[in-house]
Motif scaffolding. Structure first.
Motif, PDB file in Angstrom:
ATOM      1  N   THR A   1     -56.772 -42.417  15.551  1.00  0.00           N
ATOM      2  CA  THR A   1     -57.907 -41.988  16.368  1.00  0.00           C
ATOM      3  C   THR A   1     -57.587 -40.662  17.024  1.00  0.00           C
ATOM      4  OG1 THR A   1     -57.120 -43.158  18.335  1.00  0.00           O
ATOM      5  CG2 THR A   1     -58.614 -44.358  16.867  1.00  0.00           C
ATOM      6  N   GLN A   2     -58.635 -39.900  17.234  1.00  0.00           N
ATOM      7  CA  GLN A   2     -58.536 -38.690  18.035  1.00  0.00           C
ATOM      8  C   GLN A   2     -59.435 -38.889  19.253  1.00  0.00           C
ATOM      9  OE1 GLN A   2     -59.053 -34.971  15.967  1.00  0.00           O
ATOM     10  NE2 GLN A   2     -58.269 -35.829  14.032  1.00  0.00           N
ATOM     11  N   VAL A   3     -58.778 -39.026  20.458  1.00  0.00           N
ATOM     12  CA  VAL A   3     -59.521 -39.338  21.679  1.00  0.00           C
ATOM     13  C   VAL A   3     -59.572 -38.095  22.566  1.00  0.00           C
ATOM     14  CG1 VAL A   3     -59.634 -40.803  23.727  1.00  0.00           C
ATOM     15  CG2 VAL A   3     -58.814 -41.742  21.557  1.00  0.00           C
ATOM     16  N   LYS A   4     -60.784 -37.720  22.936  1.00  0.00           N
ATOM     17  CA  LYS A   4     -60.977 -36.647  23.907  1.00  0.00           C
ATOM     18  C   LYS A   4     -61.352 -37.308  25.235  1.00  0.00           C
ATOM     19  CE  LYS A   4     -63.728 -32.505  24.852  1.00  0.00           C
ATOM     20  NZ  LYS A   4     -64.855 -31.668  24.383  1.00  0.00           N
ATOM     21  N   GLU A   5     -60.467 -37.152  26.301  1.00  0.00           N
ATOM     22  CA  GLU A   5     -60.668 -37.855  27.564  1.00  0.00           C
ATOM     23  C   GLU A   5     -60.594 -36.862  28.723  1.00  0.00           C
ATOM     24  OE1 GLU A   5     -57.601 -40.753  27.602  1.00  0.00           O
ATOM     25  OE2 GLU A   5     -56.047 -39.352  26.977  1.00  0.00           O
ATOM     26  N   PHE A   6     -60.737 -37.450  29.951  1.00  0.00           N
ATOM     27  CA  PHE A   6     -60.779 -36.606  31.153  1.00  0.00           C
ATOM     28  C   PHE A   6     -61.881 -35.550  31.049  1.00  0.00           C
ATOM     29  CE2 PHE A   6     -56.274 -37.944  31.025  1.00  0.00           C
ATOM     30  CZ  PHE A   6     -56.233 -38.685  32.203  1.00  0.00           C
ATOM     31  N   SER A   7     -62.935 -35.839  30.323  1.00  0.00           N
ATOM     32  CA  SER A   7     -63.981 -34.835  30.071  1.00  0.00           C
ATOM     33  C   SER A   7     -65.366 -35.321  30.474  1.00  0.00           C
ATOM     34  CB  SER A   7     -64.002 -34.449  28.590  1.00  0.00           C
ATOM     35  OG  SER A   7     -62.757 -33.898  28.205  1.00  0.00           O
ATOM     36  N   GLY A   8     -65.444 -36.413  31.163  1.00  0.00           N
ATOM     37  CA  GLY A   8     -66.742 -36.887  31.634  1.00  0.00           C
ATOM     38  C   GLY A   8     -67.665 -37.215  30.476  1.00  0.00           C
ATOM     39  N   ASN A   9     -68.845 -36.610  30.491  1.00  0.00           N
ATOM     40  CA  ASN A   9     -69.817 -36.869  29.425  1.00  0.00           C
ATOM     41  C   ASN A   9     -69.365 -36.356  28.068  1.00  0.00           C
ATOM     42  OD1 ASN A   9     -71.624 -38.195  31.111  1.00  0.00           O
ATOM     43  ND2 ASN A   9     -72.686 -36.289  31.675  1.00  0.00           N
ATOM     44  N   ASP A  10     -68.346 -35.503  28.065  1.00  0.00           N
ATOM     45  CA  ASP A  10     -67.840 -34.984  26.792  1.00  0.00           C
ATOM     46  C   ASP A  10     -66.728 -35.828  26.201  1.00  0.00           C
ATOM     47  OD1 ASP A  10     -69.601 -32.884  26.760  1.00  0.00           O
ATOM     48  OD2 ASP A  10     -68.254 -31.527  27.838  1.00  0.00           O
ATOM     49  N   ASN A  11     -66.397 -36.929  26.812  1.00  0.00           N
ATOM     50  CA  ASN A  11     -65.395 -37.819  26.227  1.00  0.00           C
ATOM     51  C   ASN A  11     -65.863 -38.259  24.836  1.00  0.00           C
ATOM     52  OD1 ASN A  11     -63.805 -37.669  28.466  1.00  0.00           O
ATOM     53  ND2 ASN A  11     -64.482 -39.631  29.353  1.00  0.00           N
TER      54      ASN A  11
ATOM     55  N   ILE B   1     -69.989 -54.715  17.827  1.00  0.00           N
ATOM     56  CA  ILE B   1     -71.372 -55.193  17.936  1.00  0.00           C
ATOM     57  C   ILE B   1     -72.348 -54.107  17.494  1.00  0.00           C
ATOM     58  CG2 ILE B   1     -73.134 -56.041  19.531  1.00  0.00           C
ATOM     59  CD1 ILE B   1     -70.842 -57.152  21.266  1.00  0.00           C
ATOM     60  N   THR B   2     -72.198 -52.957  18.135  1.00  0.00           N
ATOM     61  CA  THR B   2     -73.095 -51.835  17.820  1.00  0.00           C
ATOM     62  C   THR B   2     -72.387 -50.897  16.831  1.00  0.00           C
ATOM     63  OG1 THR B   2     -74.080 -51.975  20.018  1.00  0.00           O
ATOM     64  CG2 THR B   2     -74.432 -49.933  18.762  1.00  0.00           C
ATOM     65  N   PHE B   3     -73.061 -50.625  15.682  1.00  0.00           N
ATOM     66  CA  PHE B   3     -72.474 -49.803  14.620  1.00  0.00           C
ATOM     67  C   PHE B   3     -73.286 -48.526  14.427  1.00  0.00           C
ATOM     68  CE2 PHE B   3     -70.638 -53.876  13.766  1.00  0.00           C
ATOM     69  CZ  PHE B   3     -69.400 -53.623  13.187  1.00  0.00           C
ATOM     70  N   GLN B   4     -72.582 -47.499  13.959  1.00  0.00           N
ATOM     71  CA  GLN B   4     -73.232 -46.232  13.609  1.00  0.00           C
ATOM     72  C   GLN B   4     -72.631 -45.711  12.300  1.00  0.00           C
ATOM     73  OE1 GLN B   4     -72.139 -43.807  17.080  1.00  0.00           O
ATOM     74  NE2 GLN B   4     -70.619 -42.717  15.808  1.00  0.00           N
ATOM     75  N   ASN B   5     -73.355 -44.741  11.673  1.00  0.00           N
ATOM     76  CA  ASN B   5     -72.922 -44.253  10.361  1.00  0.00           C
ATOM     77  C   ASN B   5     -71.737 -43.301  10.433  1.00  0.00           C
ATOM     78  OD1 ASN B   5     -74.876 -45.659   8.903  1.00  0.00           O
ATOM     79  ND2 ASN B   5     -76.392 -44.033   9.196  1.00  0.00           N
ATOM     80  N   GLU B   6     -71.579 -42.602  11.572  1.00  0.00           N
ATOM     81  CA  GLU B   6     -70.536 -41.596  11.671  1.00  0.00           C
ATOM     82  C   GLU B   6     -69.334 -42.136  12.431  1.00  0.00           C
ATOM     83  OE1 GLU B   6     -70.783 -38.838  10.049  1.00  0.00           O
ATOM     84  OE2 GLU B   6     -72.830 -39.328   9.430  1.00  0.00           O
ATOM     85  N   PRO B   7     -68.123 -41.691  12.061  1.00  0.00           N
ATOM     86  CA  PRO B   7     -66.918 -42.150  12.757  1.00  0.00           C
ATOM     87  C   PRO B   7     -66.661 -41.429  14.081  1.00  0.00           C
ATOM     88  CG  PRO B   7     -66.307 -40.673  10.978  1.00  0.00           C
ATOM     89  CD  PRO B   7     -67.786 -40.857  10.872  1.00  0.00           C
ATOM     90  N   LEU B   8     -67.523 -40.494  14.460  1.00  0.00           N
ATOM     91  CA  LEU B   8     -67.348 -39.769  15.715  1.00  0.00           C
ATOM     92  C   LEU B   8     -68.287 -40.366  16.767  1.00  0.00           C
ATOM     93  CD1 LEU B   8     -66.192 -37.403  17.362  1.00  0.00           C
ATOM     94  CD2 LEU B   8     -68.112 -36.008  16.500  1.00  0.00           C
ATOM     95  N   PHE B   9     -67.672 -40.807  17.902  1.00  0.00           N
ATOM     96  CA  PHE B   9     -68.441 -41.354  19.019  1.00  0.00           C
ATOM     97  C   PHE B   9     -68.382 -40.336  20.165  1.00  0.00           C
ATOM     98  CE2 PHE B   9     -67.150 -44.880  16.451  1.00  0.00           C
ATOM     99  CZ  PHE B   9     -68.208 -45.775  16.490  1.00  0.00           C
TER     100      PHE B   9
END
Length: 758
Positions: free
Chosen positions: A608-618, A637-645
């Motif tokens: 995983t590549q986690v971007k944190e400490f960024s508020g809404n940009d996490n 539970i909730t799925f999406q097509n792209e691997p970027l959240f």
């Protein structure tokens, strides 16, 4: 002329030197009685001389020049001038008689010679200052190469300076470019100009870059003549001005080119419409003694086994013979270009006629065969019909009325010629029968093109004619849309015919090499459509390790799978790839369907590549491997097509991926997203009373330093700290913005700010 690339002139050589060592310079011609005369009015100069091209681009390396002015005037570059010799310099009576002119300023070299073969040849270029203004339209100086038998007092001169295969002399009026209308050299007198004349022999107008001082010149020309080996001839090489001495001319003769040659006649090439016919044998014969030494070449490559006085070529090329007249040193050369014409394509034919009342004679219209026997080739012609092969080959006793020829069963011949006069023959079998053509069953085919509209093309000659029953072998047919056209023999259908009425259409056949007694035959064309429903290409999903059944509808006449499974409407696929099944209906029409089997497998989450400490940009990016179509979730539970959240809230997540077509779930990855609150309200109400890093217990060792707006340190904490309540020295700090520095043990540094609200 330093720096100029021009010819050089040496006029110190005697006529004997010019003839013996330069012009002839070979032992194949015996020369005697040499004489020369010309300009005697220019001190220290002659009008005949030796020339050398030096570094210039003049076509001849060296040779002899004869001019109507001092020979040094020939040295380039070209300079516009009137030139001129001397009015007291006489002309030549033989030249006057040969050309019908009144010559002045004549230059002559003449000698006797005895050739060793029956052919004489030499090369020359005529150049003249008459190639200016409108002069070539009206004026030309005269020159000639006059030859006659030396010991015959009644012999008359023959001029060898003529155009190839013509009797017209070479001159500036006979060899010229198109002269456009213009004004005279002094610019005062207009002239009309004149059309080109034998321009293919004109080399061009010269410029200041010319190596010779003449306004224009011919291409390299060849003077030639048949002679009798061993007989003495006299030749006079002469040039002179016509009427007045201005605008001089010269003739340049190539060194060593005056020689006996072997004459094989004109080239036999396609370009001059005289190739050797296919199958014809031709022999190149030197007509010299077999005791001499012979070398034959094709395209300048020695033919090792060819050592005879003759040679028979078998294919196209340039052929050359070199003959050494042993024991002398004379070497004779003969050369000819030969092309062989292509074979004429013809077809034998059979013509059938119906006998009346068992009569063994019938009337045949042979003209119906004109295009058949020559395969409709437009550039060959039918040269008539003949009752015997001998007559066809000799082109004698042609059949007078081929469209109304009465005959019994027999074979006759047609003569077919190409544009070169070559010919071949076609054999025509005439047969008398007493049959008629029965009704024909419909001709069925399948609509095999992309659109199932009942329209499909037929190759009438290949698909229909051979399958017409009840007819003699060799009968040929032409097809029409209706009986009127068939009776009138007009508007024939093309051989590749696409029906114009869907599914079923009647066309009409007429025998063209038979008689009218066969009548007009209706031919019913039937086109069967085969377009089963749901038969488009299909993509099937296969999970790794599983199998899938590929199935099409039942009820077809046959099934054929490209994997080998036949006569079944279902096969089992265990690997990815294309599977093609071809089905056939009761009419024999085929249709193919393709199953594209795609292989899938569960995904493997690798990182995983986690971007944190960024508020809404996490954000969280899931990295994965696998072959399949996947969707992704951070909570299962909730799925999406792209691997970027994106906009990921701080928290603990269990990430997973699943294959959309049911090939299973991936492994689970535990993910921590860490952040800090942007404000806190330490008012004791139990909500947001403490400022602290969320999920700090999952972080590596760190230290937090908090500063007020003036940079004063008001609090320090680590991951064991319970947070900051807004106190400094047990005193409440005012509502304001505060800054922090988060320093990890590994050196990572995070800076930010938040608000204390009261």
């Amino acid at each position: 002329m330093i720096g100029q690339q021009v010819i050089s002139i040496d006029d110190t050589k005697t006529p004997e030197q010019l003839i013996n060592t330069i012009l002839v310079n070979n032992t194949c011609v015996s020369v005697s009685n040499i004489n020369g005369f010309g300009d005697t009015f220019t001190p220290g100069q002659k009008s005949f001389a030796y020339f050398n091209k030096d570094a210039s681009n003049f076509p001849f390396s060296e040779g002899v020049v004869l001019a109507t002015s001092p020979s040094h005037d020939a040295i380039g570059p070209f300079r516009t001038n009137r030139g001129g010799g001397n009015p007291n310099w006489q002309g030549d009576s033989d030249l006057n008689q040969a050309l019908g002119i009144n010559s002045v300023n004549a230059t002559v070299l003449e000698f006797d010679f005895i050739p060793l073969t029956d052919f004489l040849s030499f090369n020359y270029i005529f150049a003249s200052n008459e190639y200016q203004s409108f002069f070539p339209c009206q004026y030309s100086d005269g020159f000639a190469f006059l030859m006659k038998e030396a010991d015959d007092p009644t012999a008359v001169y023959k001029n060898l300076a003529v155009l190839p295969n013509q009797t017209a002399i070479v001159s500036s009026t006979n060899v010229r470019p198109k002269i456009e209308p213009g004004f005279s050299l002094n610019g005062n007198v207009p002239y009309q100009g004149c059309p080109e004349q034998n321009q293919e022999y004109f080399n061009g107008i010269n410029t200041a870059a010319s190596p010779i001082n003449y306004a224009g010149q011919t291409v390299v020309m060849n003077a030639q003549s048949p002679v009798i080996s061993g007989k003495k001839y006299h030749i006079k090489l002469v040039i002179a001005d016509d009427s007045e001495e201005y605008y001089d001319s010269a003739v340049f003769i190539e060194a060593g080119s005056f020689k006996s040659k072997i004459d094989f006649g004109p080239d036999r090439t396609i370009s001059n419409n005289s190739p050797i016919c296919f199958g014809e044998t031709t022999t190149l014969n030197t007509n010299l003694s077999a005791t001499y030494t012979y070398r034959w070449y094709k395209n300048n490559i020695l033919i090792p086994a060819a050592t005879n006085p003759y040679y028979s070529p078998t294919d196209s090329g340039t052929y050359k013979a070199e003959v050494v007249l042993t024991p002398s040193t004379c070497t004779l050369i003969g050369e000819i270009k030969i092309d062989f014409a292509s074979q004429i394509s013809v077809s034998n034919a059979t013509m059938i006629q119906c006998g009346a009342n068992n009569n063994d004679e019938a009337v045949f219209n042979l003209s119906k065969l004109d295009n058949i026997i020559k395969n409709n080739t437009t550039d060959i012609t039918n040269a008539g019909y003949y009752e015997t092969l001998v007559d066809a080959q000799a082109k004698t006793n042609t059949i007078i009325s081929p469209e109304n020829y009465t005959s019994r069963d027999k074979i006759i011949f047609a003569r077919i010629e190409n544009k070169y006069g070559c010919y071949t023959t076609a054999e025509i079998t005439l047969r008398i029968v007493n049959n008629t053509i029965p009704n024909q069953n419909p001709f069925q085919t399948c609509d095999r093109d992309l659109v199932q509209d009942g329209l499909y093309q037929f190759d009438l000659n290949a698909e229909i004619s051979p399958n017409i029953t009840g007819v003699p072998a060799g009968l040929r047919f032409v097809y029409y849309l209706n009986t009127s056209d068939a009776l009138a023999e007009k508007n024939p259908l093309p051989n590749i015919f696409k029906n114009t009425t869907p599914n079923s259409q009647i066309i009409y056949a007429r025998a063209i090499n038979g008689s009218d007694c066969y009548g007009i035959i209706p031919i019913q064309l039937e086109i069967n459509n085969f377009n089963p429903p749901n038969f488009g290409d299909e993509t099937i999903h296969l999970c790794k390790g599983d199998s899938v059944d590929l199935t099409i509808a039942s009820g077809f006449a046959s099934y054929r799978w490209d994997t080998g499974g036949n006569n079944t409407n279902t096969i089992t696929a265990t690997t990815a790839g294309d599977y093609i099944v071809t089905v056939t209906d009761i009419n024999g029409c085929e249709k193919a369907k393709k199953f594209a089997v795609d292989l899938s497998e569960p995904a493997t989450l690798t990182n995983t590549q986690v971007k944190e400490f960024s508020g809404n940009d996490n954000s969280v990016l899931l990295e994965f491997t696998g072959s399949g179509d996947y969707e992704f979730s951070l909570d299962g539970i909730t799925f999406q097509n792209e691997p970027l959240f994106t906009s990921v809230l701080p928290g603990i997540y269990n990430a997973v991926a699943r294959e959309k077509k049911g090939c299973g779930m991936s492994n689970t990855l535990l993910i921590y997203v860490v952040d800090y609150p942007r404000f806190f309200t330490p008012n004791g109400d139990g909500f947001n009373d403490i400022w602290q890093i969320k999920n700090a217990s999952y972080l590596p060792d760190f230290e937090i330093s908090i500063f007020d707006r003036y940079g004063k340190l008001v609090k320090q904490m680590n991951q064991q700290s319970s947070g900051w309540s807004g106190l400094f020295n047990n005193q409440q700090l005012p509502a304001d913005d505060y800054w922090f520095t988060l320093l990890f043990a590994d050196g990572k540094n995070v800076k930010g700010h938040f608000s204390l609200k009261r």
